[in-house]
Structures are given as C-alpha cells and as structure tokens.
Design a protein around this motif. Structure first.
Motif: not given
Length: 166
Positions: A142-165
């Motif tokens: 369920s955590g994996t499914v929720m993470r995938k949904r969150r990434r899809r809804n954010q439109g790839g923002i997670g990749r930008v956040s990883a670069a900032v970190q």
C-alpha cells in the motif's frame, strides 16, 4: 492646424499629442488635420525576475530599486529551497522512524512465533506468522501504491526534490 504639442479637440474627446521619438512615430499633416502613427510595444515575461531593461527603468525611477528586486528574488529563492529541504528531511526522518518501528514489531513477532512453536503451539505460531507476513506485505504494497499515486499527481516534482537534496 494643430502642432505636435497642442491639444486637439474632436467633439467631446480631446487628445494631447506630445513629441514622439522618430523611431516610433511618424507625424503627418494632411488636409488640415494632424495625425500621428504610433508603434506600440508591449513587454511580458514569465517568472519572478523582470527583464534587465525593466530593472534599469526601475533604477532610473528609484535609485537602487533594481538591486533590491534582485536581492529579494535571491532571498525568496533561498527561502523556498530551505523550506523544501526541511520538508524532505522531516519526511525522511518520519519514514526512518516508521521503518525502525516496523522492524522492531517484526522481530517481536518472530520471537513470539518462535516461543509459541517451542511450547508446542504450532497452530497459533502459524497463525501469528501468517498474520505478521500479511500485515507487513500489505503495509509495504500500500505504501508503494501510494507513492506511485503521489508522484503521478505531482507530475514529477519528486525528481526535482531529490536534486535539491543532493
């Protein structure tokens, strides 16, 4: 006939003509009427920084305004990065705590299964082991499914956040 600096009154509307730069206006007088052809230029930009020409115009109106605008932009950008970094760090700490607690619960569960099996409660040990396995898999999936949904809804923002970190 009206000169370029005079006010022309037509019916109830009056127009005041000012001297125009030769590159943007062509004054003409035909048949006793003055007309001016004017080229209008509009500027637009996207983002939080105005064009350098606009900054120079701000500086002409208020000395130092261009520098203030750039400094404000830099401070806001730095603040936004710090807030995002704090959010990422908090999220990582929360995930780490959840993993540690889940790991401890699994170890306790395995210890319980071992003790039950040692004391000849095999049926109960199997029930606890299956329940433990199903709950861990359900939480993981369920955590994996929720993470995938969150990434899809954010439109790839997670990749930008990883670069900032990094």
């Amino acid at each position: 006939m009206a000169s370029v600096n005079e006010t022309v009154k037509l019916d109830k509307v009056s127009y005041t003509a000012e001297p125009a730069r030769s590159e943007v206006a062509e004054p003409a007088v035909m048949g006793g009427k003055a007309s001016v052809t004017v080229a209008v230029q509009a500027h637009s930009f996207r983002g939080s920084m105005p064009l350098p020409e606009h900054l120079a115009q701000y500086d002409r109106i208020v000395p130092g305004a261009g520098r203030l605008i750039v400094e404000e932009f830099q401070m806001n950008s730095q603040h936004a990065r710090q807030v995002e970094l704090m959010s990422l760090r908090g999220s990582n700490r929360k995930d780490m705590r959840a993993q540690v607690i889940a790991g401890l619960l699994v170890l306790i569960g395995f210890g319980l299964v071992y003790e039950l099996a040692e004391h000849d409660y095999d049926g109960v040990a199997i029930a606890v082991a299956v329940t433990l396995l199903v709950s861990v898999l359900t939480a993981y999936l369920s955590g994996t499914v929720m993470r995938k949904r969150r990434r899809r809804n954010q439109g790839g923002i997670g990749r930008v956040s990883a670069a900032v970190q990094a």
